[in-house]
Design a protein around this motif. Sequence first.
Motif, PDB file in Angstrom:
ATOM      1  N   ALA A 161       0.865  -1.183   0.000  1.00 55.84           N
ATOM      2  CA  ALA A 161       0.000   0.000   0.000  1.00 55.84           C
ATOM      3  C   ALA A 161       0.899   1.229   0.000  1.00 55.84           C
ATOM      4  CB  ALA A 161      -0.919   0.001   1.214  1.00 55.84           C
ATOM      5  N   LEU A 162       1.322   1.642  -1.175  1.00 55.86           N
ATOM      6  CA  LEU A 162       2.229   2.782  -1.318  1.00 55.86           C
ATOM      7  C   LEU A 162       1.541   3.961  -1.996  1.00 55.86           C
ATOM      8  CD1 LEU A 162       5.405   0.773  -2.386  1.00 55.86           C
ATOM      9  CD2 LEU A 162       5.007   1.913  -0.194  1.00 55.86           C
ATOM     10  N   GLU A 163       0.225   3.870  -2.123  1.00 56.28           N
ATOM     11  CA  GLU A 163      -0.554   4.933  -2.745  1.00 56.28           C
ATOM     12  C   GLU A 163      -1.636   5.486  -1.824  1.00 56.28           C
ATOM     13  OE1 GLU A 163      -2.886   1.444  -2.700  1.00 56.28           O
ATOM     14  OE2 GLU A 163      -0.876   1.659  -3.528  1.00 56.28           O
ATOM     15  N   ASP A 164      -1.812   4.873  -0.645  1.00 58.57           N
ATOM     16  CA  ASP A 164      -3.001   5.159   0.163  1.00 58.57           C
ATOM     17  C   ASP A 164      -3.031   6.563   0.741  1.00 58.57           C
ATOM     18  OD1 ASP A 164      -0.842   4.188   1.731  1.00 58.57           O
ATOM     19  OD2 ASP A 164      -2.180   3.696   3.382  1.00 58.57           O
ATOM     20  N   LEU A 165      -1.877   7.119   1.118  1.00 61.00           N
ATOM     21  CA  LEU A 165      -1.885   8.491   1.639  1.00 61.00           C
ATOM     22  C   LEU A 165      -2.303   9.471   0.548  1.00 61.00           C
ATOM     23  CD1 LEU A 165       1.343   8.596   3.861  1.00 61.00           C
ATOM     24  CD2 LEU A 165      -1.033   8.165   4.552  1.00 61.00           C
ATOM     25  N   ALA A 166      -1.790   9.249  -0.658  1.00 58.17           N
ATOM     26  CA  ALA A 166      -2.161  10.104  -1.779  1.00 58.17           C
ATOM     27  C   ALA A 166      -3.666  10.053  -2.018  1.00 58.17           C
ATOM     28  CB  ALA A 166      -1.412   9.669  -3.034  1.00 58.17           C
ATOM     29  N   VAL A 167      -4.219   8.853  -1.986  1.00 56.21           N
ATOM     30  CA  VAL A 167      -5.645   8.670  -2.245  1.00 56.21           C
ATOM     31  C   VAL A 167      -6.486   9.304  -1.145  1.00 56.21           C
ATOM     32  CG1 VAL A 167      -7.472   6.930  -2.376  1.00 56.21           C
ATOM     33  CG2 VAL A 167      -5.334   6.586  -3.635  1.00 56.21           C
ATOM     34  N   MET A 168      -6.198   8.966   0.093  1.00 54.91           N
ATOM     35  CA  MET A 168      -7.072   9.373   1.190  1.00 54.91           C
ATOM     36  C   MET A 168      -6.973  10.866   1.505  1.00 54.91           C
ATOM     37  SD  MET A 168      -8.973   6.909   2.082  1.00 54.91           S
ATOM     38  CE  MET A 168      -9.094   5.153   1.724  1.00 54.91           C
ATOM     39  N   ARG A 169      -5.796  11.451   1.334  1.00 56.57           N
ATOM     40  CA  ARG A 169      -5.689  12.875   1.690  1.00 56.57           C
ATOM     41  C   ARG A 169      -6.383  13.778   0.663  1.00 56.57           C
ATOM     42  NH1 ARG A 169      -1.860  16.465  -0.274  1.00 56.57           N
ATOM     43  NH2 ARG A 169      -0.426  15.693  -1.867  1.00 56.57           N
ATOM     44  N   THR A 170      -6.682  13.246  -0.525  1.00 54.50           N
ATOM     45  CA  THR A 170      -7.389  14.063  -1.506  1.00 54.50           C
ATOM     46  C   THR A 170      -8.899  14.077  -1.282  1.00 54.50           C
ATOM     47  OG1 THR A 170      -7.614  12.236  -3.075  1.00 54.50           O
ATOM     48  CG2 THR A 170      -5.642  13.608  -3.263  1.00 54.50           C
ATOM     49  N   LEU A 171      -9.410  13.174  -0.437  1.00 55.33           N
ATOM     50  CA  LEU A 171     -10.859  13.114  -0.221  1.00 55.33           C
ATOM     51  C   LEU A 171     -11.290  14.209   0.755  1.00 55.33           C
ATOM     52  CD1 LEU A 171     -11.472   9.271   0.135  1.00 55.33           C
ATOM     53  CD2 LEU A 171     -11.875  10.708  -1.870  1.00 55.33           C
ATOM     54  N   PRO A 172     -12.209  15.080   0.367  1.00 60.29           N
ATOM     55  CA  PRO A 172     -12.724  16.067   1.306  1.00 60.29           C
ATOM     56  C   PRO A 172     -13.294  15.389   2.553  1.00 60.29           C
ATOM     57  CG  PRO A 172     -13.433  16.571  -0.922  1.00 60.29           C
ATOM     58  CD  PRO A 172     -12.797  15.214  -0.974  1.00 60.29           C
ATOM     59  N   ASN A 173     -13.137  16.054   3.693  1.00 62.28           N
ATOM     60  CA  ASN A 173     -13.653  15.620   5.005  1.00 62.28           C
ATOM     61  C   ASN A 173     -12.826  14.541   5.676  1.00 62.28           C
ATOM     62  OD1 ASN A 173     -15.961  17.328   4.719  1.00 62.28           O
ATOM     63  ND2 ASN A 173     -16.947  15.762   3.478  1.00 62.28           N
ATOM     64  N   MET A 174     -11.873  13.920   4.966  1.00 61.20           N
ATOM     65  CA  MET A 174     -11.130  12.796   5.532  1.00 61.20           C
ATOM     66  C   MET A 174      -9.967  13.280   6.401  1.00 61.20           C
ATOM     67  SD  MET A 174     -11.054   9.429   5.618  1.00 61.20           S
ATOM     68  CE  MET A 174     -11.958   8.896   4.159  1.00 61.20           C
ATOM     69  N   THR A 175      -9.878  12.753   7.629  1.00 65.69           N
ATOM     70  CA  THR A 175      -8.704  12.937   8.478  1.00 65.69           C
ATOM     71  C   THR A 175      -7.791  11.735   8.266  1.00 65.69           C
ATOM     72  OG1 THR A 175      -9.896  14.237  10.142  1.00 65.69           O
ATOM     73  CG2 THR A 175      -7.894  13.109  10.869  1.00 65.69           C
ATOM     74  N   VAL A 176      -6.500  11.986   8.077  1.00 69.98           N
ATOM     75  CA  VAL A 176      -5.548  10.913   7.782  1.00 69.98           C
ATOM     76  C   VAL A 176      -4.499  10.863   8.880  1.00 69.98           C
ATOM     77  CG1 VAL A 176      -3.876  10.011   6.122  1.00 69.98           C
ATOM     78  CG2 VAL A 176      -5.933  11.210   5.310  1.00 69.98           C
TER      79      VAL A 176
END
Length: 318
Positions: free
Chosen positions: A121-136
């Motif tokens: 999972a080397l893409e998950d931070l990129a994916v999740m931080r672009t979603l509005p409302n999401m805390t990472v």
Amino acid sequence: MTTAAPPSTREVYRDLMAELLPRDPRLVCLDTDTGLFNGVDFGAGADRYLNLGIAEATLMSAAASLAKAGRVPVVNTMAAFAAARALESVKIDIALGNLPVRIAATHSGVSAGHLGPTHHALEDLAVMRTLPNMTVVVPGDAATTADLFRQSLDLPGPVYLRLGRNSVPDLPEGPPVLLGRAQWLRRGTDIALAACGPHPVQAAVAAAEQLAEEGISASVLHVHTVKPLDVAALMEAAGDSRTVVTVEEHWRTAGFGAAVAEALSELAPARVMRVAMPDAFVPVAGGQEYLLARGGVTAGAVAARARTALGRRRRDAR
């Protein structure tokens, strides 16, 4: 006499769920046949543990429905599946409605390196931080995992909690961990090292010790909350050198280092040099530390990047 290895961040999370589920009637634990909770006794909360099987998209949709009904669902799956296979459901069912679902994503980075690139999972931070409302959130060790998970439970929206598979050492003592605030592990004057995740933070700490022996004073920031990013701490750490070296267990593209570069380029122009996994699939199976070293995410690489940054700035100043 041998000392027991410290737990992994996913084991700390598992034990905390076993403690909290019987006490907090809001919580519902949804699993995808991960095996993480095998043999766990949830006591009075046992009827709020549901194993949905290997059905990640269904997992996210079910969690969204429970959140709409006033519960605080915590879902369990591997990071590679949360950020890819189930992404549409995370985006549409959870993030769009700003629902209080906690996504506990295990086996992040290359901690499942033995299973090969399908489970990295080397893409998950990129994916999740672009979603509005999401805390990472990316805890750096066992203690911070427990603190940050507890703090996340009262947030109004969704949370992505990035967890590893393997034992991780404890971080050096620092100030209390607060969600949304970077933790200062070391204060320096020459350069800032900002890292997220257990192995990257350990690499930054070790690099700072190497640099200190050479007369270079480095700050070390444990940036456990990637979104919202503690830009004020990063600006302070950059200081007079206006240089930050970021360290992460993620592809170089669009991850933690990119988030730092985006923020500082707008608010406090500074040089950001990234230490991360190269922009390529990892073609071999292997242990986490081996794959990180193979990808150049090491204390030596961090120290070298810091030396390069400072050397170049000194030449520019002449």
